[in-house]
Design a protein around this motif. Structure first.
Motif, PDB file in Angstrom:
ATOM      1  N   LYS A 188     -61.233 -15.469  15.464  1.00 21.05           N
ATOM      2  CA  LYS A 188     -61.003 -14.342  16.380  1.00 21.05           C
ATOM      3  C   LYS A 188     -59.907 -14.623  17.398  1.00 21.05           C
ATOM      4  CE  LYS A 188     -65.572 -12.583  16.357  1.00 21.05           C
ATOM      5  NZ  LYS A 188     -66.833 -12.928  17.039  1.00 21.05           N
ATOM      6  N   ILE A 189     -59.813 -15.888  17.859  1.00 24.56           N
ATOM      7  CA  ILE A 189     -58.848 -16.162  18.925  1.00 24.56           C
ATOM      8  C   ILE A 189     -57.409 -16.266  18.410  1.00 24.56           C
ATOM      9  CG2 ILE A 189     -60.544 -17.291  20.416  1.00 24.56           C
ATOM     10  CD1 ILE A 189     -59.112 -19.966  19.693  1.00 24.56           C
ATOM     11  N   LEU A 190     -57.232 -16.264  17.103  1.00 23.31           N
ATOM     12  CA  LEU A 190     -55.862 -16.313  16.573  1.00 23.31           C
ATOM     13  C   LEU A 190     -55.162 -14.979  16.808  1.00 23.31           C
ATOM     14  CD1 LEU A 190     -56.293 -18.143  13.164  1.00 23.31           C
ATOM     15  CD2 LEU A 190     -55.584 -19.081  15.364  1.00 23.31           C
ATOM     16  N   LYS A 191     -53.844 -15.068  17.036  1.00 26.05           N
ATOM     17  CA  LYS A 191     -53.076 -13.843  17.209  1.00 26.05           C
ATOM     18  C   LYS A 191     -52.731 -13.260  15.840  1.00 26.05           C
ATOM     19  CE  LYS A 191     -51.324 -15.358  21.616  1.00 26.05           C
ATOM     20  NZ  LYS A 191     -50.551 -16.517  22.074  1.00 26.05           N
ATOM     21  N   THR A 192     -52.610 -11.948  15.777  1.00 24.75           N
ATOM     22  CA  THR A 192     -52.274 -11.279  14.519  1.00 24.75           C
ATOM     23  C   THR A 192     -50.799 -11.435  14.190  1.00 24.75           C
ATOM     24  OG1 THR A 192     -53.865  -9.650  15.246  1.00 24.75           O
ATOM     25  CG2 THR A 192     -52.639  -9.112  13.274  1.00 24.75           C
ATOM     26  N   ASN A 193     -49.983 -11.573  15.245  1.00 23.36           N
ATOM     27  CA  ASN A 193     -48.543 -11.710  15.045  1.00 23.36           C
ATOM     28  C   ASN A 193     -48.048 -13.059  15.539  1.00 23.36           C
ATOM     29  OD1 ASN A 193     -47.643  -9.058  13.995  1.00 23.36           O
ATOM     30  ND2 ASN A 193     -48.606  -8.346  15.879  1.00 23.36           N
ATOM     31  N   ILE A 194     -46.991 -13.524  14.901  1.00 22.45           N
ATOM     32  CA  ILE A 194     -46.329 -14.743  15.351  1.00 22.45           C
ATOM     33  C   ILE A 194     -44.830 -14.436  15.437  1.00 22.45           C
ATOM     34  CG2 ILE A 194     -48.073 -16.199  14.238  1.00 22.45           C
ATOM     35  CD1 ILE A 194     -46.058 -16.750  11.991  1.00 22.45           C
ATOM     36  N   THR A 195     -44.097 -15.284  16.128  1.00 22.03           N
ATOM     37  CA  THR A 195     -42.652 -15.037  16.152  1.00 22.03           C
ATOM     38  C   THR A 195     -42.052 -15.515  14.836  1.00 22.03           C
ATOM     39  OG1 THR A 195     -42.050 -17.189  17.096  1.00 22.03           O
ATOM     40  CG2 THR A 195     -42.598 -15.428  18.657  1.00 22.03           C
ATOM     41  N   LYS A 201     -40.111 -22.450  11.578  1.00 22.86           N
ATOM     42  CA  LYS A 201     -40.456 -23.869  11.805  1.00 22.86           C
ATOM     43  C   LYS A 201     -41.635 -24.262  10.917  1.00 22.86           C
ATOM     44  CE  LYS A 201     -39.224 -23.910  16.697  1.00 22.86           C
ATOM     45  NZ  LYS A 201     -39.838 -23.938  18.028  1.00 22.86           N
ATOM     46  N   GLN A 202     -42.606 -23.367  10.841  1.00 20.66           N
ATOM     47  CA  GLN A 202     -43.819 -23.673  10.074  1.00 20.66           C
ATOM     48  C   GLN A 202     -43.498 -23.854   8.590  1.00 20.66           C
ATOM     49  OE1 GLN A 202     -46.608 -23.956  11.928  1.00 20.66           O
ATOM     50  NE2 GLN A 202     -48.405 -23.407  10.724  1.00 20.66           N
ATOM     51  N   TRP A 203     -42.712 -22.926   8.000  1.00 19.63           N
ATOM     52  CA  TRP A 203     -42.448 -23.099   6.556  1.00 19.63           C
ATOM     53  C   TRP A 203     -41.439 -24.202   6.295  1.00 19.63           C
ATOM     54  CZ3 TRP A 203     -41.941 -17.531   7.721  1.00 19.63           C
ATOM     55  CH2 TRP A 203     -40.632 -17.056   7.825  1.00 19.63           C
ATOM     56  N   GLY A 204     -40.623 -24.532   7.283  1.00 24.20           N
ATOM     57  CA  GLY A 204     -39.799 -25.740   7.161  1.00 24.20           C
ATOM     58  C   GLY A 204     -40.678 -26.979   7.080  1.00 24.20           C
ATOM     59  N   ASN A 205     -41.706 -27.010   7.915  1.00 18.32           N
ATOM     60  CA  ASN A 205     -42.607 -28.164   7.903  1.00 18.32           C
ATOM     61  C   ASN A 205     -43.469 -28.214   6.641  1.00 18.32           C
ATOM     62  OD1 ASN A 205     -42.063 -29.712  10.306  1.00 18.32           O
ATOM     63  ND2 ASN A 205     -42.761 -27.934  11.470  1.00 18.32           N
TER      64      ASN A 205
ATOM     65  N   ARG B 187     -28.468 -10.093  10.849  1.00 17.11           N
ATOM     66  CA  ARG B 187     -29.463 -10.773  11.677  1.00 17.11           C
ATOM     67  C   ARG B 187     -30.146  -9.803  12.627  1.00 17.11           C
ATOM     68  NH1 ARG B 187     -31.364 -15.751  12.612  1.00 17.11           N
ATOM     69  NH2 ARG B 187     -30.674 -16.979  10.860  1.00 17.11           N
ATOM     70  N   LYS B 188     -29.335  -8.860  13.141  1.00 17.17           N
ATOM     71  CA  LYS B 188     -29.851  -7.927  14.150  1.00 17.17           C
ATOM     72  C   LYS B 188     -31.018  -7.100  13.633  1.00 17.17           C
ATOM     73  CE  LYS B 188     -25.620  -7.183  16.548  1.00 17.17           C
ATOM     74  NZ  LYS B 188     -24.438  -6.359  16.278  1.00 17.17           N
ATOM     75  N   ILE B 189     -30.985  -6.747  12.351  1.00 14.09           N
ATOM     76  CA  ILE B 189     -32.041  -5.850  11.875  1.00 14.09           C
ATOM     77  C   ILE B 189     -33.355  -6.579  11.599  1.00 14.09           C
ATOM     78  CG2 ILE B 189     -30.408  -4.173  10.856  1.00 14.09           C
ATOM     79  CD1 ILE B 189     -31.327  -5.243   8.097  1.00 14.09           C
ATOM     80  N   LEU B 190     -33.351  -7.889  11.688  1.00 10.57           N
ATOM     81  CA  LEU B 190     -34.614  -8.611  11.492  1.00 10.57           C
ATOM     82  C   LEU B 190     -35.531  -8.406  12.699  1.00 10.57           C
ATOM     83  CD1 LEU B 190     -33.416 -12.000   9.982  1.00 10.57           C
ATOM     84  CD2 LEU B 190     -34.340 -10.003   8.808  1.00 10.57           C
ATOM     85  N   LYS B 191     -36.821  -8.392  12.407  1.00  5.85           N
ATOM     86  CA  LYS B 191     -37.780  -8.268  13.503  1.00  5.85           C
ATOM     87  C   LYS B 191     -38.026  -9.633  14.142  1.00  5.85           C
ATOM     88  CE  LYS B 191     -39.935  -4.246  11.456  1.00  5.85           C
ATOM     89  NZ  LYS B 191     -40.547  -3.991  10.137  1.00  5.85           N
TER      90      LYS B 191
END
Lengths: 310, 310
Positions: A188-195, A201-205, B187-191
């Motif tokens: 529940k405490i997780l956010k639905t959106n991430i930047t 960074k996450q998929w690079g890792n 790049r600009k059109i990315l969310k």
């Protein structure tokens, strides 16, 4: 020749391995449940014994029962099975307690039926146990329990499980602080959106971690064990998390993160000596702040569920 | 013995490989620029010739000049270099035109200086050329241009580039529709934000793609070439994208996506025969809708920049 009875070791598992949230899990060797499964005349599944934890015996309320029934729906079998469960993995510890029972039930039944299903097929049935336990039919604990080693859940639709090699000197240290964090609360405490930036960074890792596991590059594995998304939020629920992590790394761990949805904390190390030193460091911190704990040092279990001598 | 002059092949590259947005790139063999770099008495770098594209010759406005100067700031060298650039990769095509020049400049200069830097060191200098070209010092084209094969940019801070093996039968087909899409616009059109659910799918696919490349599992590579995040947005800017993609897959491609920030479209295939069939399919679609194009079929370039006979 098929036997009528099988005794199993059902391993604990670490899911949500740092950057691999919801996709990467690994099986352990040093901690797991035992199960005995036997053919019975009565149709369906009966949980005849459950030791070590206070969990329901009714088939439809027990994860082993539900997972086993999911399998039986896909075979033409007139009789049934009795299951004894000897729980050693504490429920709610974050190292796949429900997964061990779900995976063990379907693995053992499949074995007694002469293996009509592959281990990958079994993941789907075991996921039904997970659905009962947490409301979500996730695969990231049952997959490593069934296949052993590291597993990647690439996709759920369709289900696509990939086995990833385990470097031979990789050890896990897991400490379980005796506090309760429910998977559902922890979700529940997780956010639905991430930047998008954090996502990159996450998929690079994740890419680095998978490459490190294939190349047995312990340094790369360590550098990739980073989680910018879930750890900062969930770690708040775990006492002493930041200290445990920083001191484990200081003690030589390659990386450290939250096991499953917590509260257990895992670290990976190169070699058993370092892994034990990390365990010692973790213990001292919980002793100091007065938190009861269990601690395990384990090599990676590359086989998953294993038959035991009866 | 150091020579005073070197002629180079500087490969085109595909970045943003589907799920590997901003982290995964690959070098090509069938298309690339040529460069001649020679030692000169005058300090600094002079672009003495630039053929094939209308690009600035002034050192500080030319990506090869800027990248080369970034390298020279880190060596004690009294003289300078002259660079001739024979552009064959069209600027704005999305297959690393600026990266080829940036990477070529630093690779060639490093060679003529007796290789004081590793190829991984050179990535940082080449990134300065990318900063000039697009405003962002990204590494996902210059890394594969310099290192060859597939590269993963695990992290920028610190810069961490991982080489990923290239399955021997993997071929790329790239089609460049002759329309202009600026990297900065694209790049600009990315969310700025994505859903956690899409993020999980993306890093599951990155894990699958890396595993597939290590295991030479073409099917897994194909299943993992999925992008839930960037492709749905950017593909709108590319004429006929959905048709090209679906018909390429129909023609046998393992996967298909946007190369870099477009407008080029790439497909990966197992074997040259399929890759050529995919090229034929792509061409037919652009002929039908009346879009001019260039098309390339290329094996993976595992060496990156290569010296040419002079």
């Amino acid at each position: 020749m098929h036997t009528n009875k099988i005794k199993l070791f059902c391993p604990a598992t670490i899911a949500n391995i740092s950057c691999g949230f919801d996709v990467l899990g690994v099986a352990l060797d040093a901690v797991g449940d035992e199960m005995v499964i036997r053919k019975a005349k009565e149709k369906g599944i009966k949980i005849t014994k459950l030791e070590g934890q206070d969990l329901p015996l009714e088939t439809h309320l027990n994860v082993a029962g539900v997972a086993g029934m999911a399998l039986l729906e896909h075979v033409d079998y007139e009789d049934g099975f009795e299951i004894e469960i000897y729980k050693k993995i504490k429920a709610g510890s974050g190292i796949g307690s429900s997964a061990a029972s779900s995976a063990g039930a379907v693995w053992g039944i499949n074995q007694l039926l002469g293996r009509p299903f592959s281990n990958v097929d079994l993941v789907k049935f075991a996921m039904e146990g997970e659905r009962l336990a947490s409301g979500v039919a996730h695969a990231d604990n049952v997959a490593p329990a069934l296949l052993g080693g590291f597993t990647l859940v690439r996709s759920y639709d369709p289900l696509d499980i990939i086995s990833i090699p385990s470097p031979s000197k990789l050890y896990a240290t897991v400490i379980h602080p005796q506090i309760e964090v429910k998977t559902s609360d922890s979700r529940k405490i997780l956010k639905t959106n991430i930047t998008l930036a954090d996502g990159i960074k996450q998929w690079g890792n994740v890419g680095g971690l998978i490459a490190g596991l294939f190349q047995e590059d312990y340094e790369l594995i360590g550098r990739s064990l980073v989680d910018h998304i879930v750890e900062p939020i969930r770690s708040i629920l775990i006492p002493g998390y930041d200290t445990i992590k920083s001191e484990s790394l200081e003690a030589g761990a390659l990386g450290c993160g939250i096991s499953g949805s917590g509260p257990s904390i895992f670290a990976f190390s190169k070699g058993e000596t370092v892994a034990k030193r990390v365990a010692h460091t973790m213990k001292e911190i919980y002793q100091k702040i007065g938190v009861d704990y269990d601690v395990h040092v384990s090599r990676i279990n590359t086989l998953g569920i294993k038959p035991l001598d009866q």
